[in-house]
Design an enzyme around this catalytic site. Structure first.
Site, PDB file in Angstrom:
ATOM      1  N   THR B  18       0.828  -1.202   0.000  1.00  0.00           N
ATOM      2  CA  THR B  18       0.000   0.000   0.000  1.00  0.00           C
ATOM      3  C   THR B  18       0.868   1.260   0.000  1.00  0.00           C
ATOM      4  O   THR B  18       0.731   2.132  -0.865  1.00  0.00           O
ATOM      5  CB  THR B  18      -0.895   0.007   1.260  1.00  0.00           C
ATOM      6  OG1 THR B  18      -1.643  -1.210   1.297  1.00  0.00           O
ATOM      7  CG2 THR B  18      -1.850   1.188   1.247  1.00  0.00           C
ATOM      8  N   ARG B  50       8.740  -8.967  -1.617  1.00  0.00           N
ATOM      9  CA  ARG B  50       8.884 -10.422  -1.556  1.00  0.00           C
ATOM     10  C   ARG B  50       8.742 -11.045  -2.931  1.00  0.00           C
ATOM     11  O   ARG B  50       9.552 -11.856  -3.352  1.00  0.00           O
ATOM     12  CB  ARG B  50       7.845 -11.022  -0.604  1.00  0.00           C
ATOM     13  CG  ARG B  50       8.349 -11.130   0.825  1.00  0.00           C
ATOM     14  CD  ARG B  50       7.293 -11.766   1.701  1.00  0.00           C
ATOM     15  NE  ARG B  50       6.054 -10.984   1.639  1.00  0.00           N
ATOM     16  CZ  ARG B  50       5.339 -10.618   2.693  1.00  0.00           C
ATOM     17  NH1 ARG B  50       5.725 -10.967   3.910  1.00  0.00           N
ATOM     18  NH2 ARG B  50       4.242  -9.916   2.546  1.00  0.00           N
ATOM     19  N   LYS B 111       6.157   2.025  12.648  1.00  0.00           N
ATOM     20  CA  LYS B 111       6.071   2.413  14.064  1.00  0.00           C
ATOM     21  C   LYS B 111       6.473   1.282  14.994  1.00  0.00           C
ATOM     22  O   LYS B 111       7.021   1.524  16.062  1.00  0.00           O
ATOM     23  CB  LYS B 111       4.673   2.897  14.417  1.00  0.00           C
ATOM     24  CG  LYS B 111       3.544   2.004  13.999  1.00  0.00           C
ATOM     25  CD  LYS B 111       2.931   2.497  12.702  1.00  0.00           C
ATOM     26  CE  LYS B 111       1.830   1.572  12.237  1.00  0.00           C
ATOM     27  NZ  LYS B 111       1.176   2.039  11.027  1.00  0.00           N
ATOM     28  N   GLY B 140      -0.378   8.808  10.020  1.00  0.00           N
ATOM     29  CA  GLY B 140      -0.446   8.890   8.561  1.00  0.00           C
ATOM     30  C   GLY B 140      -0.073  10.238   7.990  1.00  0.00           C
ATOM     31  O   GLY B 140       1.061  10.697   8.134  1.00  0.00           O
ATOM     32  N   ILE B 142      -0.928  13.216   8.776  1.00  0.00           N
ATOM     33  CA  ILE B 142      -0.871  14.377   9.674  1.00  0.00           C
ATOM     34  C   ILE B 142       0.583  14.652  10.035  1.00  0.00           C
ATOM     35  O   ILE B 142       1.288  13.754  10.476  1.00  0.00           O
ATOM     36  CB  ILE B 142      -1.669  14.110  10.963  1.00  0.00           C
ATOM     37  CG1 ILE B 142      -3.109  13.716  10.633  1.00  0.00           C
ATOM     38  CG2 ILE B 142      -1.636  15.336  11.864  1.00  0.00           C
ATOM     39  CD1 ILE B 142      -3.928  13.385  11.869  1.00  0.00           C
ATOM     40  N   LYS B 211       2.688   4.271  18.486  1.00  0.00           N
ATOM     41  CA  LYS B 211       2.721   5.665  18.058  1.00  0.00           C
ATOM     42  C   LYS B 211       2.867   6.598  19.253  1.00  0.00           C
ATOM     43  O   LYS B 211       3.608   7.585  19.208  1.00  0.00           O
ATOM     44  CB  LYS B 211       1.449   5.982  17.270  1.00  0.00           C
ATOM     45  CG  LYS B 211       1.343   5.175  15.973  1.00  0.00           C
ATOM     46  CD  LYS B 211      -0.034   5.298  15.328  1.00  0.00           C
ATOM     47  CE  LYS B 211      -0.121   4.428  14.070  1.00  0.00           C
ATOM     48  NZ  LYS B 211      -1.500   4.273  13.581  1.00  0.00           N
TER      49      LYS B 211
HETATM   50  N1  LIG Z   1      -1.073   1.095   5.134  1.00  0.00           N
HETATM   51  C1  LIG Z   1      -1.109   2.199   5.834  1.00  0.00           C
HETATM   52  O1  LIG Z   1      -2.079   2.953   5.770  1.00  0.00           O
HETATM   53  C2  LIG Z   1       0.037   2.578   6.728  1.00  0.00           C
HETATM   54  C3  LIG Z   1      -0.030   3.783   7.447  1.00  0.00           C
HETATM   55  C4  LIG Z   1       1.069   4.156   8.238  1.00  0.00           C
HETATM   56  C5  LIG Z   1       2.161   3.322   8.342  1.00  0.00           C
HETATM   57  N2  LIG Z   1       2.178   2.126   7.656  1.00  0.00           N
HETATM   58  C6  LIG Z   1       3.360   1.282   7.795  1.00  0.00           C
HETATM   59  O2  LIG Z   1       3.968   1.177   6.532  1.00  0.00           O
HETATM   60  C7  LIG Z   1       4.622  -0.092   6.399  1.00  0.00           C
HETATM   61  C8  LIG Z   1       4.102  -0.781   5.147  1.00  0.00           C
HETATM   62  O3  LIG Z   1       2.708  -0.912   5.265  1.00  0.00           O
HETATM   63  P1  LIG Z   1       1.807  -1.371   4.023  1.00  0.00           P
HETATM   64  O4  LIG Z   1       0.399  -1.126   4.460  1.00  0.00           O
HETATM   65  O5  LIG Z   1       2.286  -0.747   2.796  1.00  0.00           O
HETATM   66  O6  LIG Z   1       2.081  -2.937   4.020  1.00  0.00           O
HETATM   67  P2  LIG Z   1       1.754  -3.991   2.846  1.00  0.00           P
HETATM   68  O7  LIG Z   1       0.729  -3.437   1.917  1.00  0.00           O
HETATM   69  O8  LIG Z   1       1.520  -5.296   3.498  1.00  0.00           O
HETATM   70  O9  LIG Z   1       3.129  -4.048   2.023  1.00  0.00           O
HETATM   71  C9  LIG Z   1       4.287  -4.584   2.586  1.00  0.00           C
HETATM   72  C10 LIG Z   1       5.320  -4.709   1.478  1.00  0.00           C
HETATM   73  O10 LIG Z   1       6.537  -5.157   2.038  1.00  0.00           O
HETATM   74  C11 LIG Z   1       6.999  -6.287   1.310  1.00  0.00           C
HETATM   75  N3  LIG Z   1       7.669  -7.175   2.250  1.00  0.00           N
HETATM   76  C12 LIG Z   1       7.235  -7.658   3.419  1.00  0.00           C
HETATM   77  N4  LIG Z   1       8.143  -8.437   3.981  1.00  0.00           N
HETATM   78  C13 LIG Z   1       9.202  -8.463   3.139  1.00  0.00           C
HETATM   79  C14 LIG Z   1      10.458  -9.129   3.150  1.00  0.00           C
HETATM   80  N5  LIG Z   1      10.840  -9.917   4.162  1.00  0.00           N
HETATM   81  N6  LIG Z   1      11.291  -8.912   2.095  1.00  0.00           N
HETATM   82  C15 LIG Z   1      10.931  -8.112   1.083  1.00  0.00           C
HETATM   83  N7  LIG Z   1       9.758  -7.480   1.029  1.00  0.00           N
HETATM   84  C16 LIG Z   1       8.898  -7.655   2.049  1.00  0.00           C
HETATM   85  C17 LIG Z   1       5.769  -6.938   0.707  1.00  0.00           C
HETATM   86  O11 LIG Z   1       6.137  -7.679  -0.434  1.00  0.00           O
HETATM   87  P3  LIG Z   1       5.061  -8.420  -1.377  1.00  0.00           P
HETATM   88  O12 LIG Z   1       4.191  -7.301  -1.947  1.00  0.00           O
HETATM   89  O13 LIG Z   1       5.872  -9.066  -2.414  1.00  0.00           O
HETATM   90  O14 LIG Z   1       4.292  -9.323  -0.476  1.00  0.00           O
HETATM   91  C18 LIG Z   1       4.931  -5.711   0.398  1.00  0.00           C
HETATM   92  O15 LIG Z   1       5.269  -5.197  -0.866  1.00  0.00           O
HETATM   93  C19 LIG Z   1       4.333  -0.816   7.712  1.00  0.00           C
HETATM   94  O16 LIG Z   1       5.379  -0.579   8.624  1.00  0.00           O
HETATM   95  C20 LIG Z   1       3.075  -0.136   8.220  1.00  0.00           C
HETATM   96  O17 LIG Z   1       2.942  -0.194   9.619  1.00  0.00           O
HETATM   97  C21 LIG Z   1       1.141   1.759   6.857  1.00  0.00           C
END
Ligand SMILES: NC(=O)c1ccc[n+]([C@@H]2O[C@H](COP(=O)([O-])OP(=O)(O)OC[C@H]3O[C@@H](n4cnc5c(N)ncnc54)[C@H](OP(=O)(O)O)[C@@H]3O)[C@@H](O)[C@H]2O)c1
Ligand SMILES: NC(=O)c1ccc[n+]([C@@H]2O[C@H](COP(=O)([O-])OP(=O)(O)OC[C@H]3O[C@@H](n4cnc5c(N)ncnc54)[C@H](OP(=O)(O)O)[C@@H]3O)[C@@H](O)[C@H]2O)c1
Lengths: 432, 432
Positions: B18, B50, B111, B140, B142, B211
């Site tokens: 995402t 991944r 976080k 996010g 903010i 957070k």
């Molecule tokens: N989503 C939100 O709204 C949001 C808001 C604030 C903070 N965050 C933080 O942002 C970070 C990412 O969140 P997200 O929502 O984007 O997560 P996500 O959609 O699950 O994406 C995670 C990505 O990381 C890759 N990944 C995971 N483990 C890996 C590994 N061992 N080696 C290589 N690649 C790996 C995954 O690969 P694949 O795609 O190949 O599976 C995927 O592309 C997290 O720390 C989350 O807490 C997210």
């Protein structure tokens, strides 16, 4: 870090009124905290104001008293010239220019100076390799300059809105809560010391207009263009309109709106209706609010005290620590030399409008009003006709979305029907 | 500016979910805008995730695909390692450490990683002359990290509060608006994809607790101490309590509060009552809000989207542009090597409490309850007893300010009276 970066940052403060004294107090009170956060001590080395003998409720004895702002601006004892005098000409302008030429960075709280001369000052700063920071100039303690310049740097900004003059918001909310007319509350505000020496700066919307011009320049990456801000003050807002708007679920706010359209940059500061239950609608008293809409972030709302010693000095200190840390940002978020002046456009974005008028007690009166609106292409969303009290009947109309031109046209035509008494009032309903 | 400062800033992005895909999209869409604001181009040189073959709805063909996060972190092709994978151990931690050791700056949205290892990572960054930025990790879109670290640098922070888990706020506001029990709305949220793979991270308050620990460290200049956060999730919030609280003029929010007291640093993430008409009380759905109180600025309120592709990527881009501009800030606002671990204190600041219990249909029952409260030193502000429906009578009590200890004591004593049915519920009413 180089050695220079751990030397004290030496400030020269010109202006020791509300804001200047507030800054001195913070620096004295939080010396250790500031040094820890800045990575180096913050030192005031010299100060000046008009009257050296005035008691300012702060101990200034360890600072050099400069003869005048110009001397201070050029002093070898300072790294940063902190301009807290005010006014867009005279001492503030001359000393700021002199400071930049003398190789000093500048911090200022002076929105008038920036709105009128911001672009030339930014260019002068760039030519001399200096920075100008001005967090305190817009919305007091609210970190709106930093948010726009830095936090939203990944966004194309769609719209910026704000209630940015606490005195106007105080007057409008006090009128409503106490049921008092504008003139009475204006007098109260004057006696409480809430008004500028020239009150048109506040109630005429000029001060808030200055702030909007500054936000626009950063938001849209355009040359400052304060003269293009359409400004209308709160002088014609009546307690009647406040009450009627409340009946319909709205509050009246002096609201600034800037947005880039296909026709050009619209900048407007005017009394508007906003939904009573929106964050802007709920704003009471001197509190300010800025709403920024970006293509990635969506809508961000920032709220806090827009003026006063502590909040304004807090914003100045944000700039001080930033410079102390070695952060050097372009004045309006991009090099000024690359900014173009945007085509200025009068407001044309459609909106719903609130129209209040008084019908004469004549048969068919309302039909005539409706047909003028219809001819102007305006359709009615909601309407309320009140009883004929003194022979005339107040009518409130909330229109569907329409253009400002259509509304202007209808407002000009309405008196010609002969069925309305006095001037109709029209206020834009801003979507927030 | 040196020549290096006008070269492209080369990013390596690990994680293309995402947030990662959102960042790629912004960089592709706004290349010119970003270059103008940064003073240099922003370039993605290498990426990894991944699954190399997954369709990610963005064109990645011009970027090098690194074999794994560790290889990317150490690649000569990048200046900044952007960690958007998640998780506080494994790849995210190892690659982040490797990047800092290899002389890369780090940007992360993680976080969990920061809450668990932030202090060591900050020290590692300092030892290597690198920076770690993490605007996206809290609330996010903010700009709360920048506001706390920079804008409020002239303030001693008194208190930080926030609703920082959008999923929990969605569940609570949806329970109220639809009149549905927790379990039903939890299931809805799961089906909508609002919950983390391990939902306790959300509804258990752990994500929001991460957070809060990050904000505390910046606010109070103390070593990160996530383990000291008192955490309670929203699992025990019933639709009954939501409705009863509304009757009394309150909303229930999963609220984080951190404040420094004479006894030490209090950090608490728990369901609390807040006035329905306060900015926090009015927060609907997934929107986040952070409230910061400083000695100079007073109260600042920041509101916006706490998650989602656009808002989170916007926050990451704020960090990217900051580093591109040459801004180098200490991780938590002060050099980590100088931070001390604050004495952790359990919440002792007095507050009003909401207590709900069910009285058995016995004579003198209410008097017994009142005397237990009185013996605990708790005085009653408002009380409502409802009718004996199924033989028991719900009773709501809002106390005057009292200590958590007194409330705990009373809650333990109440069942011993034999006049109440089931467990009494107690919730803190936070002054906002
Ligand atoms: N989503 C939100 O709204 C949001 C808001 C604030 C903070 N965050 C933080 O942002 C970070 C990412 O969140 P997200 O929502 O984007 O997560 P996500 O959609 O699950 O994406 C995670 C990505 O990381 C890759 N990944 C995971 N483990 C890996 C590994 N061992 N080696 C290589 N690649 C790996 C995954 O690969 P694949 O795609 O190949 O599976 C995927 O592309 C997290 O720390 C989350 O807490 C997210
Ligand atoms: N007050 C606020 O809440 C607030 C909020 C945001 C921004 N600002 C801006 O901050 C600036 C200062 O505001 P303020 O409220 O602190 O004003 P103030 O209380 O009137 O103080 C102005 C100070 O400047 C000095 N001064 C004025 N003209 C001077 C001159 N020609 N030479 C030397 N000193 C001169 C005055 O000297 P004496 O004291 O000797 O007369 C006084 O110390 C203005 O630009 C204002 O717009 C103020």
């Amino acid at each position: 870090m180089t050695a220079a970066d751990t030397q004290p940052l030496r400030l020269g403060i010109a202006g020791l009124g509300t804001v200047g004294a507030g800054v001195v107090k913070i620096i004295q009170r939080h010396a250790d905290l500031l040094a820890a956060r800045s990575g180096r001590p913050i030192a005031i080395t010299a100060v000046t104001a008009r009257d050296k003998l005035k008691n300012r409720d702060v101990d200034l004895s360890s600072y050099h008293w400069a003869a005048d702002p110009l001397a201070l601006a050029q002093s070898d004892e300072i790294d940063v010239f902190v301009e807290l005098m005010g006014g867009h000409e005279g001492a503030a302008r001359e000393a700021t220019e002199a400071a930049l030429r003398a190789g000093k960075d500048v911090i200022t709280a002076n929105k008038a100076l920036l709105a009128h001369h911001g672009h030339e000052l930014a260019r002068l700063a760039e030519d001399n390799g200096r920075v100008i920071r001005f967090e305190a100039a817009v919305a007091g303690g609210i970190p709106v300059i930093k948010t726009m310049t830095e936090s939203l740097a990944g966004n194309a900004i769609r719209r910026v809105m704000g209630v940015m003059n606490g005195t106007c918001n105080y007057i409008l909310t006090r009128m409503e809560s106490a049921g008092l007319p504008y003139e009475t509350v204006f007098e109260e505000a004057r006696q409480l010391g809430y008004l500028e020496a020239d009150p048109t700066l506040d109630v005429g919307g000029i001060d808030a207009g200055h702030k909007l011009a500054i936000l626009s320049a950063i938001a849209f990456g355009t040359e400052m263009n304060f003269d293009a801000v359409e400004i209308e003050g709160i002088e014609r807002v009546s307690i009647d309109d406040i009450n009627r708007a409340a009946d319909m679920g709205y509050k009246i706010k002096l609201l600034g709106v800037a947005q880039m359209t296909a026709r050009g940059l619209e900048q407007r500061m005017s009394p508007c209706l906003v939904p009573a239950d929106s964050p802007l609608g709920q704003l009471q008293g001197g509190t300010n609010m800025v709403v920024v809409e970006g293509d990635a972030v969506g809508q961000i709302v920032l709220r806090g005290a827009g003026a006063g010693e502590g909040p304004t000095a807090s914003a100045v200190m944000s700039d001080v620590v930033e410079i102390a840390r070695g952060v050097r940002l372009p004045t309006f978020g991009q090099p000024a030399s690359g900014l173009a002046r945007a085509q200025a456009a009068r407001t044309a974005v459609p909106a719903a409008y609130y129209i209040r008028l008084h019908l004469a007690d004549k048969p068919g009166a309302l039909a005539k009003v409706a047909s003028v609106l219809g001819d102007a292409g305006i359709s009615i969303d909601r309407m309320r006709q009140y009883g004929h009290g003194d022979g005339t009947a107040p009518v409130l109309i909330v229109t569907h979305k329409t253009t400002p031109e259509a509304v202007d046209h209808a407002i000009a035509e309405l008196p010609k029907t002969g069925v309305i008494v006095g001037e109709p009032v029209e206020l834009r309903i801003e979507e927030v």
